[in-house]
Design an enzyme around this catalytic site. Structure first.
Site, mmCIF file in Angstrom:
data_model
loop_
_atom_site.group_PDB
_atom_site.id
_atom_site.type_symbol
_atom_site.label_atom_id
_atom_site.label_comp_id
_atom_site.label_asym_id
_atom_site.label_seq_id
_atom_site.Cartn_x
_atom_site.Cartn_y
_atom_site.Cartn_z
ATOM 1 C CB THR A 8 -0.911 0.046 1.242
ATOM 2 O OG1 THR A 8 -1.623 1.289 1.250
ATOM 3 C CG2 THR A 8 -0.136 -0.062 2.543
ATOM 4 C CG ASP A 73 -9.780 -3.535 -1.250
ATOM 5 O OD1 ASP A 73 -9.186 -2.459 -1.451
ATOM 6 O OD2 ASP A 73 -10.938 -3.746 -1.661
ATOM 7 C CB SER A 74 -10.757 -2.052 4.285
ATOM 8 O OG SER A 74 -9.961 -0.923 4.007
ATOM 9 C CG PHE A 156 -8.895 6.640 7.626
ATOM 10 C CD1 PHE A 156 -8.505 5.795 8.651
ATOM 11 C CD2 PHE A 156 -9.192 6.075 6.385
ATOM 12 C CE1 PHE A 156 -8.410 4.422 8.461
ATOM 13 C CE2 PHE A 156 -9.095 4.703 6.176
ATOM 14 C CZ PHE A 156 -8.711 3.872 7.219
ATOM 15 C CE1 TYR A 158 -18.200 6.784 2.910
ATOM 16 C CE2 TYR A 158 -16.342 5.263 2.724
ATOM 17 C CZ TYR A 158 -17.304 6.063 2.130
ATOM 18 O OH TYR A 158 -17.379 6.134 0.772
ATOM 19 C CG ASP A 159 -13.021 5.901 11.136
ATOM 20 O OD1 ASP A 159 -13.588 4.831 10.833
ATOM 21 O OD2 ASP A 159 -11.792 5.999 11.305
ATOM 22 C CE LYS A 184 -10.523 2.682 12.527
ATOM 23 N NZ LYS A 184 -10.252 3.609 11.433
ATOM 24 N NE ARG A 190 -7.267 -1.413 7.734
ATOM 25 C CZ ARG A 190 -8.069 -0.362 7.866
ATOM 26 N NH1 ARG A 190 -8.057 0.368 8.951
ATOM 27 N NH2 ARG A 190 -8.893 -0.053 6.886
HETATM 28 P P1 IMP Z 1 -8.896 0.817 0.259
HETATM 29 O O1 IMP Z 1 -8.941 -0.354 1.195
HETATM 30 O O2 IMP Z 1 -7.586 1.520 0.291
HETATM 31 O O3 IMP Z 1 -9.386 0.484 -1.089
HETATM 32 O O4 IMP Z 1 -9.877 1.925 0.842
HETATM 33 C C1 IMP Z 1 -11.097 1.617 1.350
HETATM 34 C C2 IMP Z 1 -11.902 2.838 1.718
HETATM 35 O O5 IMP Z 1 -12.874 2.354 2.684
HETATM 36 C C3 IMP Z 1 -11.161 3.948 2.434
HETATM 37 O O6 IMP Z 1 -10.743 4.959 1.573
HETATM 38 C C4 IMP Z 1 -12.238 4.475 3.360
HETATM 39 O O7 IMP Z 1 -13.080 5.361 2.691
HETATM 40 C C5 IMP Z 1 -13.022 3.235 3.719
HETATM 41 N N1 IMP Z 1 -12.454 2.608 4.929
HETATM 42 C C6 IMP Z 1 -11.732 1.477 5.050
HETATM 43 N N2 IMP Z 1 -11.387 1.246 6.339
HETATM 44 C C7 IMP Z 1 -11.885 2.282 7.035
HETATM 45 C C8 IMP Z 1 -11.835 2.648 8.405
HETATM 46 O O8 IMP Z 1 -11.240 2.001 9.271
HETATM 47 N N3 IMP Z 1 -12.477 3.767 8.737
HETATM 48 C C9 IMP Z 1 -13.124 4.551 7.825
HETATM 49 N N4 IMP Z 1 -13.178 4.284 6.535
HETATM 50 C C10 IMP Z 1 -12.564 3.148 6.132
#
Ligand code: IMP
Length: 446
Positions: A8, A73-74, A156, A158-159, A184, A190
């Site tokens: 990442t 990926d989240s 960060f 949508y928290d 958190k 995660r």
């Molecule tokens: P990626 O995993 O980098 O593709 O990003 C996933 C997106 O999901 C992030 O930019 C956030 O908008 C959201 N996201 C993932 N994990 C979190 C978190 O722990 N808190 C808030 N938003 C999250």
């Protein structure tokens, strides 16, 4: 140390992952650091599942480096929106959109949707590829609902809109942006995924040990030095101590706060030297009333907030202070701490203080030595761990170094540089000091 390359460019994620995934013998390195600070574009995340996207990134980094690789990926899955924003979470309001824009779009999409239909979860998929190319896939979720207004400044994405369920699975009250990083990291998607990975790929079982948070008192939990306040009172209020001895100790207190190497027994000797004329019960009552009339107005709101967070995360609060037992006993009771370690003064068979300590006072190295002895006795050897330690003075450094996370609170200059060198958190509370009038009003309610 063996390396795990994290696929990442998001340093925020590397930070969160390294705070949680502590695997002995392995270090986590962001991909860009591994390939000598060159930024390499990761391939597009065009899969339709979180796992698919994590796999694209992990394979890419593994093929490039040949090292063990981790990718995540989240995103957020909202039931009322058929799983949106899902894999599009980062770009929900368009390519390059800010988190605020994504949050606004989410609120619009849920406009008019009732509270019990606003259920959602964060999902985190991880792909770990070990050195010989074996792939491990795990997933973690964090259940909750979407609030109708953003709240909080931490975290960060949508928290600010996501309200996690409480430990019993009922709807919670605070958004994730109102959780500290530590809180958190104890419940996030995660964290759940990383715990599963520790078990699957490294056979490390979840840590069941009792988690202790060690808090220094003077200068850390309160914005004052209780021995110096005690002297003040003995001179001005109770006329037990001479003015000049008081001046000497006040001067000592100033130099101590500045971080000079000083004989820490000096104030103790003077204070207890002046107590030899009355029974220890009377001396104790002076210390207890000092606490109730003065010291309790010097609590640092930020420190109290952290203590509440640690309690909610299921950690035990142990105060470790070189101040005196009768004072620490009151503090412990009032803030609902789980125990304390303080200086014990000897009492003779007539019930008078002798001026000598029982054993060593908990200062410097002794703070850690005595906390270890206390925890071994109370919880059993190997059954506990110091997760967090808070201190303000360089003599607290051995205790701070023994914790998984150390926090230098409004530190003296020397502790400040030690903290910088070791990457400890620094809480600059100096700027947040509350004026005494405001402090009093904090407590007027009770
Ligand atoms: P990626 O995993 O980098 O593709 O990003 C996933 C997106 O999901 C992030 O930019 C956030 O908008 C959201 N996201 C993932 N994990 C979190 C978190 O722990 N808190 C808030 N938003 C999250």
């Amino acid at each position: 140390m063996k390396r795990i390359v994290v696929a990442t460019h998001n340093n925020h994620k590397v930070k969160e992952i390294s705070a949680i995934l502590n695997i002995p013998g392995w270090e986590l390195v962001p991909l860009s650091d591994h390939i000598s600070n060159t930024i390499i574009d990761l391939p597009p995340e065009n899969a339709t599942t979180f796992t698919g996207n994590a796999r694209i990134k992990a394979r890419f980094a593994y093929d490039l480096t040949g090292c063990a690789t981790l990718a995540d990926d989240s995103g957020l899955v909202v039931d009322a929106l058929d799983g949106a924003p899902g894999v599009y979470s980062a770009r929900y309001a368009g390519e390059g959109a800010t988190a605020r824009q994504c949050n606004e779009k989410l609120l619009e999409a849920l406009d008019g949707v009732k509270r019990n239909k606003r259920t959602a979860r964060f999902v985190c998929s991880l792909i770990f590829i070990d050195e010989d190319g074996t792939e491990y896939a795990v997933e973690g979720t964090c259940e909750g609902h979407i609030s109708t207004t953003p709240r909080g400044k931490n975290g960060f994405g949508y928290d600010p809109l996501f309200v996690p369920n409480d430990a019993q699975g009922n709807p919670g009250k605070r958004t994730l942006a109102q959780f500290s990083a530590a809180e958190k990291n104890a419940i996030s998607h995660r964290a759940v995924a990383l715990a599963a990975l520790r078990k699957l790929a490294f056979q490390i079982q979840p840590d069941e040990r009792i988690r202790i948070v060690a808090f220094d008192f003077d200068g850390t939990l309160i914005d004052a030095a209780s021995p110096v306040r005690l002297v003040n009172r003995l001179v001005l209020h109770d006329h037990v101590m001479s003015f000049w001895v008081g001046v000497k100790i006040a001067f000592w207190g100033m130099r101590y706060k500045m971080g000079s190497e000083l004989d820490q027994s000096l104030p103790r000797r003077y204070i207890f030297g002046s107590f030899t004329d009355f029974p220890s019960t009377y001396a104790n009552s002076i210390m207890v009333s000092l606490y109730h009339e003065k010291l309790r107005y010097y609590f640092r709101p930020e420190a109290l907030r952290r203590i509440e967070e640690h309690k909610q995360a299921g950690e035990l609060i142990i105060l470790v202070s070189a101040s005196f037992d009768p004072i620490l006993k009151e503090v412990t009771r009032e803030i609902g701490a789980d125990g304390y370690i303080a200086t014990q003064m000897e009492i003779n068979n007539k019930g008078y203080y002798t001026g000598r300590t029982i054993g060593f006072p908990p200062e410097g190295e002794q703070k850690l030595v005595q906390l270890t002895a206390y925890a071994d006795m109370r919880f059993g050897k190997g059954n506990w761990v110091i997760t967090w330690a808070y201190g303000d003075h360089f003599s607290d450094a051995p205790l701070l170094a023994a914790a998984e996370h150390a926090v230098a609170v409004d530190p003296c200059r020397r502790l400040n540089s030690i903290a910088k060198e070791r990457g400890w958190e620094i809480m600059p509370l100096g700027v947040q000091r509350v004026k005494s009038q405001a402090r009093r009003s904090l407590y007027q309610a009770d």
